[in-house]
Design an enzyme around this catalytic site. Structure first.
Site, PDB file in Angstrom:
ATOM      1  N   ALA A  62     -54.712-106.948 -76.319  1.00 46.65           N
ATOM      2  CA  ALA A  62     -53.443-106.774 -75.618  1.00 46.65           C
ATOM      3  C   ALA A  62     -53.631-107.016 -74.126  1.00 46.65           C
ATOM      4  CB  ALA A  62     -52.897-105.373 -75.870  1.00 46.65           C
ATOM      5  N   MET A 110     -56.896-106.609 -70.662  1.00 43.64           N
ATOM      6  CA  MET A 110     -58.231-106.243 -70.202  1.00 43.64           C
ATOM      7  C   MET A 110     -58.146-105.779 -68.765  1.00 43.64           C
ATOM      8  SD  MET A 110     -61.420-105.793 -70.668  1.00 43.64           S
ATOM      9  CE  MET A 110     -62.606-105.303 -69.405  1.00 43.64           C
ATOM     10  N   GLU A 111     -58.846-104.668 -68.481  1.00 45.31           N
ATOM     11  CA  GLU A 111     -58.675-103.946 -67.228  1.00 45.31           C
ATOM     12  C   GLU A 111     -59.524-104.452 -66.077  1.00 45.31           C
ATOM     13  OE1 GLU A 111     -61.932-101.543 -69.498  1.00 45.31           O
ATOM     14  OE2 GLU A 111     -60.095-102.619 -69.982  1.00 45.31           O
ATOM     15  N   ASN A 112     -59.918-105.716 -66.058  1.00 44.34           N
ATOM     16  CA  ASN A 112     -60.762-106.224 -64.975  1.00 44.34           C
ATOM     17  C   ASN A 112     -60.279-105.680 -63.629  1.00 44.34           C
ATOM     18  OD1 ASN A 112     -61.933-108.074 -66.966  1.00 44.34           O
ATOM     19  ND2 ASN A 112     -60.032-109.221 -66.723  1.00 44.34           N
ATOM     20  N   HIS A 163     -51.927 -98.053 -69.617  1.00 45.75           N
ATOM     21  CA  HIS A 163     -53.308 -97.971 -70.100  1.00 45.75           C
ATOM     22  C   HIS A 163     -54.263 -98.704 -69.166  1.00 45.75           C
ATOM     23  CE1 HIS A 163     -56.284 -97.900 -73.569  1.00 45.75           C
ATOM     24  NE2 HIS A 163     -56.793 -98.860 -72.798  1.00 45.75           N
ATOM     25  N   GLU A 164     -53.934 -99.962 -68.867  1.00 49.17           N
ATOM     26  CA  GLU A 164     -54.850-100.771 -68.055  1.00 49.17           C
ATOM     27  C   GLU A 164     -54.960-100.245 -66.630  1.00 49.17           C
ATOM     28  OE1 GLU A 164     -56.650-102.700 -69.714  1.00 49.17           O
ATOM     29  OE2 GLU A 164     -55.393-102.526 -71.486  1.00 49.17           O
ATOM     30  N   GLU A 190     -61.877 -95.272 -72.693  1.00 50.27           N
ATOM     31  CA  GLU A 190     -60.775 -95.654 -73.578  1.00 50.27           C
ATOM     32  C   GLU A 190     -59.941 -94.449 -74.012  1.00 50.27           C
ATOM     33  OE1 GLU A 190     -59.884 -98.503 -73.700  1.00 50.27           O
ATOM     34  OE2 GLU A 190     -61.653 -99.692 -73.207  1.00 50.27           O
TER      35      GLU A 190
END
Length: 1047
Positions: A425, A427-429, A461-462, A484
């Site tokens: 969905a 990615m938290e880079n 979330h991210e 997470e």
């Protein structure tokens, strides 16, 4: 464009060559073998340096003999003198060879920049297939001189973890992206600090064609000669063997030049594409988590190795590039290329480094603390305003998190990048969050409330990860839930901040997280939330719903028994203490215990929570009233497993005495009143307690508001009293506990802990239920039961009973108007979601009026070419229409799917096509799903799963899965959730002995690897449970239904 600009003809010059040793890719040719081709970008003279290896080997005896030259001279023997002269000549030859090896040669240029590095594919293949040759004893030990070895230690490159001798301090990386031929070149300089003296530099690299390496001290103290370098594919590492040891407490620079493909896959530096004005356009983007940074550059690819990064991206001027930090300088070249230099990052791990090369546009906003927030997407999406919602809530959420955690966001900017193709969905880079388009772009007039909610929670979330994961990173992957679990929990806390009336943390969390993960964690194939990572394949395995959803449920339980204010203070201190570093679960427990202690409360958080995080599963708490003594109850705890026979088969389950410290909250109630809650900490297998207010007229209710991560069972009489309360005055019991009673009853019955009629009797009260949450809980437990029965001869009896419970509420609520005003929909979230849930149940179970309404709406759309269907029920109407109407309707939906440019609309149109009763159309769709030009790679999995959920297509999807397994595994095998999701989705509703045997035979014939064994074992256990339920409980259920429907 930020930063200064200047025009240059060439890239920035190389570092001073005299300080470094250059070793080209290749090894010393063995006699009788053709020497390997030289790397294309090296001059021929550079190949001489590889001879250092043979020179050192052949000259070894000569070096040792030098110590005896004085004695030889004293003998005055001509023969010995000649021998000494020969040795001297050999030494001179050796010195010359070494001097030649330290000569640095610049890489040859002159290649057309649009072509990219030549031979990438073959070079990468050769690099990965290479194995280290037999090292001599000295090289294996790391010693420089000779000497006998007492014991041979394992080679450092064969271990799961990198050897601890080196620590990266700073990476300077230049990436040149060739989107014309999908390749890229890299020039890496990494500064390392030596912790312990070593002759080996071991760092991760995977699928990279390395052209050359060199090593030097930072100070002008001379080069460190590299004897050889090689790839060790099983550990995905690059090994540099040095001629002498690196000295402890010194730092060195390691330079590596390499090239690789921009793959058409999901990991490392990969490519994606989209259609714009009839033209296919390409972009490159990274996905490094958890262990794929090594596919883009050689690195110390473990979370503990934090360093700073200076990234530069060279690309054609038609594109832009993005990375974690703001753009500092752009250097334009005369040949139409540009090099973007980005600011240096703070200390960070490799897995959330990121970059992208694309031709997107953006919109931006700025937070009250000056953080620049931009959303990048395809130009037409930006023009349409599809990213405006995400951009606006991101600004508000950054401000919320800064206030909640009392720790500022650490970077000057945050980019949100919407890409057509991505394995997850989002990615938290850090500073460059990447989202698949369906999880961030939203069209207010076309998107339903559920779609808006999904987009909202992914963003929440991210953004939480910018603190939990990026700022403070788990020490190792065994505690991935530390990031997470928190991000998943804050999805609900953050959404409550945006929409306070939605009650996400108190209500929706139950159905979407707690109930869902307890299904998974009730299997004997489950695992602890913190699990050992003993081999490389275990790293991917820890990223599952146990880490995400169970982690979130345990955090919610902890926050509630600590008290939310105390919990918040503890988190603030935890983040302050460990920012820019790493933390383990013990660090969190200690910080939270100290927060409690400051307030005069004594509870050892580690002692309590280790039982929940280090043991698999959860308990079922059974409360039994003493019939002879008022107020006396017996409370027992037992490990809940759906398959009780598993404890007999599995010695570990049988012998393991599972115990938890359980914060059991409870209340006592009667027809008109419920007491305030109290708490009992249950820590033994069986305990006796007295509750003074409990008598034969009252019932007891455990786990108030379902705060705890456990199920509650009662004696049958107490269940009867609770059901009677629901039928008479359900509002006496909280909405959360009404939903919890439904979920517990159905799952306890499925495990054989309750008679099958109890959960169905509870459903009888739903006709008077006015809140969304209990209906949602009922819908979720009825769905798997429906799939167990939908191929049974007596299925009509079951659907008739469900429709009987749904009918009155369906007619009361009716259908929604075509509301285009998003604010009106948001204000009535609970009411609209309740209406949607009831319509879905009515249409799914065959309500004729519901079917007719759906057909009418589809027919009106076809005839008028105007879609007047409310966005909130479009998925239900599309699916119902496709299932009931002819092939022309399927073709109409197929046409609309291709024509639509709204990502939310395309998603539900595609899923509607899986609802057909026509097996030929379902087969056609399955085959089309693997065509990436027709169905996006990440959407193909959803097509196959939705066909498997259709009773007319279940066997087709199962057959398709088996026949196409090699293709599917090659495409999705490394992408964490994807294969696991596919395996579960295709098999979870198989329920015959024949299908079970097919599954077992498939696993046996295909020799499923260890990485995929866990989801397949889970699938086998699930299908075995389905078969067992059919055998033991199906007839009991149908008998009760027949008897009930007669009255």
């Amino acid at each position: 464009m930020a930063g200064g600009m200047e025009r240059r003809k060439k890239p920035i010059s190389e570092p001073t060559p005299e300080l470094m040793l250059w070793v080209p890719y290749g090894h010393v040719p063995r006699p009788g073998r053709r020497p390997p081709a030289m790397a294309p970008d090296l001059k021929p003279e550079a190949s001489q340096s590889v001879m250092v290896e043979e020179s050192l080997r052949t000259g070894e005896e000569g070096v040792r003999a030098c110590g005896g030259r004085g004695h030889v001279a004293a003998v005055h023997s001509k023969l010995l003198l000649a021998f000494a002269l020969a040795l001297l000549a050999l030494i001179v030859v050796t010195i010359v060879a070494v001097l030649l090896s330290v000569r640095f040669e610049e890489c040859a240029g002159g290649r057309d920049p649009e072509e990219g590095p030549a031979g990438n594919a073959s070079e990468a293949a050769r690099f990965n297939q290479n194995r280290p040759r037999d090292l001599d004893r000295d090289e294996q030990s790391g010693a420089i001189g000779g000497g006998e070895q007492q014991e041979r230690s394992p080679e450092p490159w064969t271990q799961l973890r990198l050897p601890p001798h080196l620590k990266p301090l700073h990476y300077n990386l230049l990436v040149t992206a060739f989107l014309g031929n999908f390749s890229f070149g890299g020039e890496l300089n990494v500064q390392v600090e030596v912790r312990n003296a070593t002759r080996h530099i071991v760092l991760h690299a995977d699928r990279l064609a390395v052209q050359g390496v060199r090593v030097a001290e930072d100070r002008a103290a001379g080069a460190v000669a590299v004897a050889r370098f090689f790839a060790y594919a099983p550990s995905q590492v690059l090994v540099l063997v040095l001629n002498r040891s690196l000295e402890a407490r010194k730092s060195y620079n390691v330079k590596i030049v390499y090239s690789a493909r921009i793959e058409d896959q999901f990991l490392g530096f990969f490519r994606s594409s989209y259609q714009s004005h009839g033209e296919r356009r390409y972009l490159g983007v990274t996905q490094f988590s958890p262990t794929h940074a090594r596919k883009a550059f050689p690195c110390f690819d473990e979370p503990i190795y934090k360093a700073t990064f200076k990234i530069s991206i060279r690309h054609q001027a038609a594109y832009i590039s993005l990375s974690n930090m703001p753009l500092e300088t752009s250097v334009f070249e005369e040949d139409g290329w540009v090099t973007d230099h980005f600011s240096q990052t703070p200390l960070m791990s490799t897995y959330y480094l990121a970059w992208a090369v694309c031709n997107f546009t953006y919109r931006e906003t700025i937070t009250k603390n000056g953080v620049v927030v931009r959303l990048y997407a395809r130009p037409e999406m930006i023009e349409r305003g599809s990213g405006d919602y995400a951009l606006n809530i991101t600004k508000r959420l950054l401000e919320f998190y800064e206030d909640y955690f009392m720790v500022p966001y650490s970077l000057p900017k945050l980019d949100l990048l919407a890409v057509p193709k991505h394995p997850y969905a989002a990615m938290e880079n850090w500073g460059l969050n990447v989202f698949v388009e369906q999880k961030i772009l939203l069209d207010p007039g076309l998107s339903s409330i559920s779609y808006l909610l999904d987009v909202t929670m992914v963003i929440v979330h991210e953004l939480c990860h910018q603190w939990f994961g990026d700022l403070v990173t788990p020490v190792w992957w065994e505690d991935v839930w530390l990031k997470e679990g928190f991000a998943h929990y804050f999805e609900f806390v953050g959404t409550d901040y945006l929409y306070p009336g939605w009650n996400m943390e108190k209500q929706r969390f139950l159905t979407d997280v707690l109930h869902e993960v307890m299904l998974l964690d009730g299997l004997s194939s489950s695992h602890p939330v913190s699990q050992e990572v003993l081999q490389a394949t275990d790293i991917d395995r820890v990223f599952d719903w146990i880490a995400y959803k169970k982690g979130a449920a345990l955090i919610r339980m902890l926050a509630n028994f600590m008290g939310h204010k105390m919990f918040q203070k503890g988190l603030q201190e935890y983040l302050r203490r460990h920012k820019y570093g790493n933390a383990a679960r013990s660090d969190l427990w200690n910080t939270l215990s100290q927060a409690l202690k400051k307030e005069g409360k004594a509870r050892n958080i580690e002692e309590v929570m280790d039982q929940w995080t280090l043991q698999m599963g959860y308990p079922v708490i059974t409360i039994v009233r003493n019939e002879t003594a008022d107020g006396c109850i017996t409370i027992t705890q037992e490990h809940f497993i759906y398959d009780s026979a598993a404890k007999i088969r599995d010695s570990e389950l049988r012998n393991n005495s599972y115990l938890w410290q359980v914060p059991l909250t409870f209340a006592v109630g009667n027809a008109s009143h419920i007491s305030s809650e109290a708490i009992i900490w249950v820590s033994e297998k069986s305990e006796h307690h007295k509750i003074s207010s409990l008598d034969e007229e009252n019932w007891i209710l455990g786990n108030i508001n379902q705060i705890g991560y456990f199920r509650v069972n009662y004696d049958v009489e107490n269940w009867r009293m609770l059901i009677d309360q629901l039928m008479r005055r359900p509002e006496v019991i909280s909405v959360s506990n009404r939903a919890g009673l439904i979920d517990d009853a159905f799952n306890l019955a499925r495990a054989g802990c309750l008679p099958q009629n109890i959960p169905l009797e509870i459903l009888r009260y739903l006709s008077t239920e006015k809140d969304f949450l209990p209906w949602h809980a009922a819908s979720r437990v009825l769905y798997p039961l429906d799939k167990l029965l939908d191929r049974a001869e007596d299925y009509g009896i079951f659907s008739e009973y469900i429709l009987k419970q749904v009918a009155s509420m369906y007619f009361r609520l009716g259908w929604p108007a075509n509301a285009q005003n998003g604010s009106i929909v948001l204000q009535s979230y609970q009411a609209e979601e309740l209406r949607r849930e009831v319509i879905m149940l009515a249409c799914s179970f065959g309500n004729k009026q519901c079917h007719q309404q759906a057909v009418t709406m589809i027919s009106d759309w076809i005839s008028s070419n105007r879609n007047r269907i409310s966005p909130n029920v479009r998925d239900i109407v599309y699916c119902t229409g496709v299932s009931l109407m002819d092939e022309d309707v399927w073709e109409f939906i197929w046409m609309k799917f291709h024509a639509s440019t709204a990502v939310s609309e395309k998603k539900i149109l595609l899923e509607a096509l899986t609802c057909s009763d026509d097996r030929n159309l379902l087969n056609r769709l399955l085959n089309l799903s693997l065509n990436s030009e027709v169905v996006l790679d990440q959407d193909a999995i959803d097509v196959i799963i939705h066909v498997a959920r259709n009773p007319h297509g279940r066997d087709l999807a199962w057959k398709f899965f088996r026949e196409k397994w090699k293709i599917l595994n090659a495409r999705y095998g490394e992408a964490l959730f994807m294969n696991s999701k596919l395996i579960s989705g295709v098999t979870e509703f198989l329920n015959t002995e024949g299908e079970l045997n097919e599954l077992k035979n498939f696993i046996r014939l295909h020799e499923v690897g260890s990485a995929m064994m866990t989801p397949f074992l889970r699938a086998v256990e699930t299908v075995e449970a389905n078969v067992r339920w059919q055998r033991l409980h199906k007839e009991e259920l149908f008998q009760w239904l027949r008897k009930t429907l007669k009255h």
